[in-house]
Design a protein around this motif. Structure first.
Motif, PDB file in Angstrom:
ATOM      1  N   GLU A   1       0.732  -1.438  -0.292  1.00 17.97           N
ATOM      2  CA  GLU A   1      -0.161   0.145  -0.056  1.00 17.97           C
ATOM      3  C   GLU A   1       0.841   1.083  -0.158  1.00 17.97           C
ATOM      4  OE1 GLU A   1      -2.360  -0.980   3.201  1.00 17.97           O
ATOM      5  OE2 GLU A   1      -3.440  -2.323   2.216  1.00 17.97           O
ATOM      6  N   LYS A   2       1.932   1.451   0.683  1.00 21.43           N
ATOM      7  CA  LYS A   2       3.226   2.253   1.171  1.00 21.43           C
ATOM      8  C   LYS A   2       3.703   2.308  -0.815  1.00 21.43           C
ATOM      9  CE  LYS A   2       4.558   1.782   4.906  1.00 21.43           C
ATOM     10  NZ  LYS A   2       5.277   1.825   6.791  1.00 21.43           N
ATOM     11  N   ILE A   3       3.557   1.874  -1.343  1.00 21.38           N
ATOM     12  CA  ILE A   3       4.405   1.879  -2.746  1.00 21.38           C
ATOM     13  C   ILE A   3       3.550   3.138  -3.506  1.00 21.38           C
ATOM     14  CG2 ILE A   3       5.018   1.198  -5.194  1.00 21.38           C
ATOM     15  CD1 ILE A   3       5.123  -1.653  -3.394  1.00 21.38           C
ATOM     16  N   PRO A   4       3.691   4.328  -3.953  1.00 17.83           N
ATOM     17  CA  PRO A   4       3.343   5.314  -4.735  1.00 17.83           C
ATOM     18  C   PRO A   4       2.738   4.577  -5.810  1.00 17.83           C
ATOM     19  CG  PRO A   4       5.518   5.871  -4.461  1.00 17.83           C
ATOM     20  CD  PRO A   4       5.581   4.208  -4.340  1.00 17.83           C
ATOM     21  N   ALA A   5       1.335   5.371  -6.390  1.00 20.13           N
ATOM     22  CA  ALA A   5       0.867   4.466  -7.510  1.00 20.13           C
ATOM     23  C   ALA A   5       0.546   5.098  -8.746  1.00 20.13           C
ATOM     24  CB  ALA A   5      -0.868   4.533  -6.908  1.00 20.13           C
TER      25      ALA A   5
END
Length: 357
Positions: free
Chosen positions: A184-188
């Protein structure tokens, strides 16, 4: 038994190093010991008790679903997420997040042929309470790979780029377990490299990044040389695959293929469905895709012959890649990394390295 995890396989690459074979099919779908390469990984995932698989596709995305469908034939539930623009490894993982349901996510690089015990990696992840666990494999020459040193507790201490003087023989084997919140922390919505951006950031913020180190079979199948060797290792039983029970030997000849008397098939050679091998031909570590034809007295060593391609009488193909439907004339010699594009016709004696014809 460790708790259930989802599996994610990244199969979006264009496979440029394997051209011209990947002009018609994505690399994970190329025949490897008679089945699409990806089938070996999917069967290992199923054997480890994981059932929910999400494929992150991009290049020729439709081919995967056409072949594997919902995954029921392999005892899996497969879903597909297509990247409209290339997002890199990290971005590709982040892109499939909406389809993930488990707390732990096991991520695979779709072009690695491996033999490690997947349950053991999951158990390392759970027993060490890691945020992210990396499968690290020991190799004899780590210079061509990114190195990953670990401390006495097995925690990862750094991510090092390729170097001429590596401090460790442990390399990133392209298999990771993430706690869901770290995906969830990985930039989208933008390209992200897991090796250059995500992992170093985890170390900086003090996350527990654990290494699971072993010496299991491992090969990146990205180049023709590695593809040929990996396929031969499957045929000879050096590389394990649950989908190939008991078929182990110097060659694997599929149904409907014709092999004439006096032909020699050694070195983990694969002869595809409907392929033909003529009298006195010598195939050593050769891969013949379905419908390929090697005529009398020809020699094919450590080479890949595409769908429906023809190798003429007494021709020599060594360390080459012959595209689908190409025709190589009698007595031609193609050596040292030659690549022939699909449909190309080379006349009898048209390309040689020796003087005598």
């Amino acid at each position: 038994m460790a708790s259930q995890a989802d599996a994610v396989i990244l199969v979006g690459g264009k496979g440029t190093r394997l051209r011209p074979l990947t002009l018609s099919a994505p690399k994970p779908m190329l025949p490897t010991a008679g089945v699409p390469f990806l089938t070996h990984l999917l069967s290992r995932i199923a054997a480890a008790g994981l059932t929910h698989v999400v494929l992150g596709t991009s290049y020729k995305a439709e081919v995967f679903e056409e072949h594997f469908g919902d995954g029921a034939d392999l005892g899996l539930e497969i879903e597909y997420v297509t990247e409209t623009e290339p997002l890199g490894t990290g971005g590709g993982i982040r892109n499939v997040l909406p389809r993930l349901t488990a707390d732990n996510i096991m991520v695979f690089n779709g072009d690695v042929l491996g033999g490690t015990d997947l349950r053991a990696i999951l158990e390392t992840h759970e027993t060490t309470r890691a945020d992210v666990t990396l499968h690290l494999v020991r190799v004899s020459d780590p210079r061509a790979f990114g190195c990953v040193p670990t401390d006495a507790d097995g925690r990862v201490t750094a991510f090092l780029e390729k170097t001429q003087d590596p401090p460790t023989d442990q390399i990133n084997a392209g298999c990771y377990v993430f706690r869901r919140e770290y995906i969830e922390k990985i930039p989208a919505g933008r390209p992200v490299s897991v090796e250059r951006e995500v992992f170093p950031a985890l170390l900086t913020e003090g996350a527990r990044v654990q290494g699971h180190v072993d010496t299991s079979y491992w090969r990146d199948m990205g180049t023709p040389e590695d593809f040929v060797r990996g396929s031969a290792d499957l045929v000879r039983g050096i590389a394990p695959s649950p989908i190939l029970p008991g078929q182990r030997g110097e060659s694997l000849v599929h149904e409907g293929a014709g092999v004439a008397p006096g032909a020699l098939l050694i070195g983990g050679t694969v002869v595809g469905r409907g392929a033909e091998v003529g009298a006195g031909a010598r195939l050593d570590g050769a891969i013949l895709f379905d419908g390929a034809k090697v005529e009398a007295g020809a020699t094919v060593e450590r080479s890949i012959i595409g769908f429906g391609a023809r190798i003429g009488p007494r021709a020599l193909i060594r360390d080459g890649v012959i595209g689908d439907g190409a025709s190589i004339g009698a007595r031609c010699e193609l050596l040292r990394g030659a690549r022939v594009w699909p449909g190309v016709e080379i006349p009898d004696g048209g390309i040689r390295y020796s003087t005598d014809v």
